[in-house]
Write a protein that holds these residues in place. Structure first.
Motif, short mmCIF file in Angstrom:
data_model
loop_
_atom_site.label_atom_id
_atom_site.label_comp_id
_atom_site.label_asym_id
_atom_site.label_seq_id
_atom_site.Cartn_x
_atom_site.Cartn_y
_atom_site.Cartn_z
N UNK A 76 0.83 -1.21 0.00
CA UNK A 76 0.00 0.00 0.00
C UNK A 76 0.86 1.26 0.00
N UNK A 77 0.24 2.40 -0.25
CA UNK A 77 0.99 3.64 -0.36
C UNK A 77 1.45 4.21 0.98
N UNK A 78 0.97 3.70 2.12
CA UNK A 78 1.31 4.26 3.42
C UNK A 78 2.73 4.04 3.91
N UNK A 79 3.23 2.80 3.97
CA UNK A 79 4.54 2.56 4.57
C UNK A 79 5.70 3.04 3.70
N UNK A 80 6.81 3.34 4.36
CA UNK A 80 8.06 3.56 3.66
C UNK A 80 8.48 2.20 3.10
N UNK A 81 8.99 2.17 1.89
CA UNK A 81 9.34 0.90 1.24
C UNK A 81 10.84 0.82 1.02
N UNK A 82 11.42 -0.31 1.43
CA UNK A 82 12.79 -0.64 1.07
C UNK A 82 12.69 -1.91 0.24
N UNK A 83 12.99 -1.79 -1.04
CA UNK A 83 12.86 -2.90 -1.98
C UNK A 83 14.22 -3.56 -2.16
N UNK B 114 -4.95 -5.46 4.21
CA UNK B 114 -5.55 -4.30 4.88
C UNK B 114 -4.68 -3.82 6.03
N UNK B 115 -4.23 -4.75 6.87
CA UNK B 115 -3.41 -4.41 8.02
C UNK B 115 -2.07 -3.79 7.62
N UNK B 116 -1.54 -4.22 6.49
CA UNK B 116 -0.23 -3.72 6.06
C UNK B 116 -0.26 -2.23 5.70
N UNK B 117 -1.44 -1.69 5.45
CA UNK B 117 -1.55 -0.26 5.16
C UNK B 117 -1.14 0.58 6.37
N UNK B 118 -1.25 0.02 7.57
CA UNK B 118 -0.85 0.73 8.77
C UNK B 118 0.60 0.52 9.17
N UNK B 119 1.34 -0.25 8.39
CA UNK B 119 2.75 -0.50 8.71
C UNK B 119 3.57 0.77 8.53
N UNK B 120 4.61 0.89 9.29
CA UNK B 120 5.53 2.02 9.17
C UNK B 120 6.55 1.77 8.07
N UNK B 121 6.89 0.47 7.86
CA UNK B 121 7.93 0.09 6.92
C UNK B 121 7.52 -1.19 6.20
N UNK B 122 7.81 -1.26 4.90
CA UNK B 122 7.63 -2.48 4.12
C UNK B 122 8.98 -2.85 3.52
N UNK B 123 9.38 -4.10 3.72
CA UNK B 123 10.64 -4.60 3.18
C UNK B 123 10.28 -5.69 2.17
#
Length: 129
Positions: free
Chosen positions: A34-41, A101-110
């Motif tokens: 989702x567009x919310x968390x900061x992403x490190x790919x 749905x829950x992942x939209x509230x994450x601070x970070x996505x790896x």
């Protein structure tokens, strides 16, 4: 220059900004982020780096008080299921759509390079004291 631990500067910096209760999504290459968390790919090629490698590297550096994964992992990806059970005895399982749905509230996505289904987990950060 760091000589140990997570060397990726973007990931190392993002981890340093996390606090108690923040969410970290560790996901396979196919998980919609989702567009919310900061992403490190970190994805390089299919399977590289693997979900297990990234998860274990993160667990070396984070305090985790809880984890949530999709119950679909049980049937579709027994290896990831066993890894999650070994790392998180109190693993919470939800439907994959609910995990998204829950992942939209994450601070970070790896994002890993994992190319096997349902290799995703939402971590909840704890404190070391």
């Amino acid at each position: 220059m760091k000589k140990a631990g997570i060397l990726n500067r973007h990931l190392s910096g993002a981890l340093a900004e996390l606090g108690h209760g923040h969410g970290v999504l560790v996901c396979d290459v196919g998980m919609p982020i989702p567009s919310g968390p900061r992403v490190v790919d970190l994805a390089f090629r299919a399977g590289v780096p693997s979900f297990a490698e990234v998860l274990d590297g993160l667990l070396d550096e984070l305090v985790v008080e809880g984890a949530t994964a999709a119950y679909e992992v049980r049937e579709a990806n027994p290896e990831a299921s066993a890894l999650l059970d070994a790392r998180f005895p109190g693993l919470e399982l939800v439907a994959h759509d609910r995990l998204k749905e829950l992942s939209a509230g994450a601070r970070l996505a790896v994002r890993t390079g994992e190319a096997r289904p349902y290799a995703n987990v939402l971590l909840r950060c704890g404190v070391f004291f």
